[in-house]
Design a protein around this motif. Structure first.
Motif, PDB file in Angstrom:
ATOM      1  N   VAL A  21      69.217 -14.752  12.745  1.00  0.00           N
ATOM      2  CA  VAL A  21      70.223 -14.611  11.681  1.00  0.00           C
ATOM      3  C   VAL A  21      71.488 -13.978  12.270  1.00  0.00           C
ATOM      4  N   ILE A  23      74.488 -11.283  11.355  1.00  0.00           N
ATOM      5  CA  ILE A  23      74.948 -10.232  10.438  1.00  0.00           C
ATOM      6  C   ILE A  23      76.155  -9.575  11.086  1.00  0.00           C
ATOM      7  N   VAL A  30      64.795 -12.114  14.514  1.00  0.00           N
ATOM      8  CA  VAL A  30      63.881 -11.314  13.692  1.00  0.00           C
ATOM      9  C   VAL A  30      62.543 -12.041  13.460  1.00  0.00           C
ATOM     10  N   PHE A  33      59.891  -9.464  13.502  1.00  0.00           N
ATOM     11  CA  PHE A  33      60.144  -8.464  12.454  1.00  0.00           C
ATOM     12  C   PHE A  33      59.844  -8.997  11.052  1.00  0.00           C
ATOM     13  N   PRO A  38      60.159  -4.834   5.006  1.00  0.00           N
ATOM     14  CA  PRO A  38      59.761  -4.280   3.701  1.00  0.00           C
ATOM     15  C   PRO A  38      60.205  -5.154   2.531  1.00  0.00           C
ATOM     16  N   GLY A  39      61.229  -5.958   2.737  1.00  0.00           N
ATOM     17  CA  GLY A  39      61.711  -6.845   1.677  1.00  0.00           C
ATOM     18  C   GLY A  39      60.995  -8.192   1.686  1.00  0.00           C
ATOM     19  N   LEU A  44      63.717 -13.261   4.532  1.00  0.00           N
ATOM     20  CA  LEU A  44      64.285 -13.554   5.859  1.00  0.00           C
ATOM     21  C   LEU A  44      64.227 -15.056   6.156  1.00  0.00           C
ATOM     22  N   VAL A  47      67.113 -17.108   4.829  1.00  0.00           N
ATOM     23  CA  VAL A  47      68.426 -17.071   5.496  1.00  0.00           C
ATOM     24  C   VAL A  47      68.311 -17.442   6.980  1.00  0.00           C
ATOM     25  N   ALA A  52      73.686 -14.158   7.432  1.00  0.00           N
ATOM     26  CA  ALA A  52      73.022 -13.429   6.345  1.00  0.00           C
ATOM     27  C   ALA A  52      73.781 -12.146   6.001  1.00  0.00           C
ATOM     28  N   ASP A  55      73.977 -11.435   2.202  1.00  0.00           N
ATOM     29  CA  ASP A  55      72.647 -11.134   1.662  1.00  0.00           C
ATOM     30  C   ASP A  55      72.206  -9.733   2.100  1.00  0.00           C
ATOM     31  N   PHE A  56      72.447  -9.428   3.364  1.00  0.00           N
ATOM     32  CA  PHE A  56      72.039  -8.123   3.915  1.00  0.00           C
ATOM     33  C   PHE A  56      72.790  -6.995   3.205  1.00  0.00           C
ATOM     34  N   VAL A  59      71.830  -6.368  -0.703  1.00  0.00           N
ATOM     35  CA  VAL A  59      70.590  -5.625  -0.966  1.00  0.00           C
ATOM     36  C   VAL A  59      70.850  -4.115  -0.912  1.00  0.00           C
ATOM     37  N   HIS A  61      70.995  -2.273   2.013  1.00  0.00           N
ATOM     38  CA  HIS A  61      70.071  -1.715   3.014  1.00  0.00           C
ATOM     39  C   HIS A  61      70.472  -0.304   3.436  1.00  0.00           C
ATOM     40  N   ALA A  65      67.792   0.932   7.996  1.00  0.00           N
ATOM     41  CA  ALA A  65      67.679  -0.522   8.147  1.00  0.00           C
ATOM     42  C   ALA A  65      68.784  -1.034   9.073  1.00  0.00           C
ATOM     43  N   MET A  68      67.940  -0.251  12.549  1.00  0.00           N
ATOM     44  CA  MET A  68      66.861  -1.099  13.074  1.00  0.00           C
ATOM     45  C   MET A  68      67.381  -2.395  13.682  1.00  0.00           C
ATOM     46  N   LEU A  69      68.537  -2.848  13.162  1.00  0.00           N
ATOM     47  CA  LEU A  69      69.096  -4.118  13.627  1.00  0.00           C
ATOM     48  C   LEU A  69      69.228  -4.144  15.145  1.00  0.00           C
TER      49      LEU A  69
HETATM   50  C1  HEM Z   1      67.723  -9.094   9.525  1.00  0.00           C
HETATM   51  C2  HEM Z   1      67.670  -7.808   9.498  1.00  0.00           C
HETATM   52  C3  HEM Z   1      67.039  -6.971   8.400  1.00  0.00           C
HETATM   53  C4  HEM Z   1      66.484  -5.761   8.575  1.00  0.00           C
HETATM   54  C5  HEM Z   1      66.362  -4.989   9.905  1.00  0.00           C
HETATM   55  C6  HEM Z   1      66.002  -5.325   7.286  1.00  0.00           C
HETATM   56  C7  HEM Z   1      65.343  -4.130   7.046  1.00  0.00           C
HETATM   57  C8  HEM Z   1      64.913  -3.694   5.822  1.00  0.00           C
HETATM   58  C9  HEM Z   1      64.367  -2.379   5.548  1.00  0.00           C
HETATM   59  C10 HEM Z   1      64.144  -1.291   6.584  1.00  0.00           C
HETATM   60  C11 HEM Z   1      64.093  -2.329   4.238  1.00  0.00           C
HETATM   61  C12 HEM Z   1      63.519  -1.126   3.456  1.00  0.00           C
HETATM   62  C13 HEM Z   1      64.597  -0.518   2.566  1.00  0.00           C
HETATM   63  C14 HEM Z   1      65.757   0.051   3.351  1.00  0.00           C
HETATM   64  O1  HEM Z   1      65.528   0.853   4.281  1.00  0.00           O
HETATM   65  O2  HEM Z   1      66.917  -0.337   3.056  1.00  0.00           O
HETATM   66  C15 HEM Z   1      64.443  -3.611   3.667  1.00  0.00           C
HETATM   67  C16 HEM Z   1      64.286  -3.954   2.334  1.00  0.00           C
HETATM   68  C17 HEM Z   1      64.668  -5.146   1.806  1.00  0.00           C
HETATM   69  N1  HEM Z   1      65.327  -6.159   2.426  1.00  0.00           N
HETATM   70 FE1  HEM Z   1      65.783  -6.211   4.378  1.00  0.00          FE
HETATM   71  N2  HEM Z   1      66.294  -6.276   6.348  1.00  0.00           N
HETATM   72  C18 HEM Z   1      66.939  -7.304   6.985  1.00  0.00           C
HETATM   73  C19 HEM Z   1      67.441  -8.446   6.402  1.00  0.00           C
HETATM   74  C20 HEM Z   1      67.353  -8.760   5.081  1.00  0.00           C
HETATM   75  C21 HEM Z   1      67.939  -9.914   4.450  1.00  0.00           C
HETATM   76  C22 HEM Z   1      68.797 -10.951   5.177  1.00  0.00           C
HETATM   77  C23 HEM Z   1      67.600  -9.869   3.139  1.00  0.00           C
HETATM   78  C24 HEM Z   1      67.936 -10.791   2.015  1.00  0.00           C
HETATM   79  C25 HEM Z   1      68.130 -12.053   2.119  1.00  0.00           C
HETATM   80  C26 HEM Z   1      66.803  -8.700   2.923  1.00  0.00           C
HETATM   81  C27 HEM Z   1      66.243  -8.327   1.731  1.00  0.00           C
HETATM   82  C28 HEM Z   1      65.571  -7.156   1.521  1.00  0.00           C
HETATM   83  C29 HEM Z   1      64.987  -6.787   0.233  1.00  0.00           C
HETATM   84  C30 HEM Z   1      65.004  -7.628  -1.033  1.00  0.00           C
HETATM   85  C31 HEM Z   1      64.440  -5.522   0.417  1.00  0.00           C
HETATM   86  C32 HEM Z   1      63.668  -4.713  -0.613  1.00  0.00           C
HETATM   87  C33 HEM Z   1      64.588  -3.749  -1.306  1.00  0.00           C
HETATM   88  C34 HEM Z   1      63.815  -2.889  -2.255  1.00  0.00           C
HETATM   89  O3  HEM Z   1      62.667  -3.212  -2.552  1.00  0.00           O
HETATM   90  O4  HEM Z   1      64.364  -1.870  -2.651  1.00  0.00           O
HETATM   91  N3  HEM Z   1      66.683  -8.036   4.132  1.00  0.00           N
HETATM   92  N4  HEM Z   1      64.956  -4.422   4.650  1.00  0.00           N
END
Ligand code: HEM
Length: 117
Positions: A21, A23, A30, A33, A38-39, A44, A47, A52, A55-56, A59, A61, A65, A68-69
């Motif tokens: 992806v 960003i 990923v 990953f 967690p989401g 993922l 996208v 992304a 989208d990123f 949310v 993040h 998060a 972590m990238l």
């Molecule tokens: C590609 C790198 C990404 C990483 C490293 C990542 C990492 C994370 C992490 C660590 C969380 C836990 C909550 C936080 O710490 O913010 C999370 C939650 C989430 N992520 Fe990602 N994310 C990535 C991409 C995406 C993308 C592209 C989307 C959407 C299209 C997405 C959708 C979500 C959703 C829906 C949650 C749950 C939020 C919740 O339940 O509160 N993530 N992500």
């Protein structure tokens, strides 16, 4: 210098088992990953192979998060594929119009004041 990756190349890595992806003009692999995300894996896969950024950000993040990238970074999006922002933003135009309006109003008020005296 970091590796430049074309958007067309990113587009080829568009499935769960080969998932890149973009960003903020950086390319991330990923694939592994996705199972720890967690989401969920689906967000993922949805996208996969594309930009992304929105989208990123949408949310909301956490900073963890975003941190972590770095682990999944594989290169920069090629300069030729980066959309250039317009040199003048809407915000700048709005500010300039607002400033002009205040300026004209002030001149009008001052002139009326002078004319009265
Ligand atoms: C590609 C790198 C990404 C990483 C490293 C990542 C990492 C994370 C992490 C660590 C969380 C836990 C909550 C936080 O710490 O913010 C999370 C939650 C989430 N992520 Fe990602 N994310 C990535 C991409 C995406 C993308 C592209 C989307 C959407 C299209 C997405 C959708 C979500 C959703 C829906 C949650 C749950 C939020 C919740 O339940 O509160 N993530 N992500």
């Amino acid at each position: 210098m970091s590796k430049e990756i074309r958007l067309a190349t990113v587009n080829e890595h568009n499935k769960a088992t080969d998932l890149w992806v973009v960003i903020n003009n950086k390319v991330y692999d990923v694939t592994k990953f996705r199972l720890e995300h967690p989401g969920g894996e689906d967000s993922l896969v949805d996208v996969a192979g594309r930009d992304a950024t929105k989208d990123f950000i949408d949310v909301g993040h956490s900073s963890e998060a975003r941190e972590m990238l770095k682990k999944y970074y594989i290169g920069e999006l090629a300069a030729a594929d980066i959309k250039q922002k317009s040199p003048i933003s809407c915000r700048q135009v709005a500010l300039a119009l607002g400033a002009a309006f205040i300026g004209i109003t002030l001149v009008y008020v001052i002139r009326r004041g002078v004319a009265r005296n």
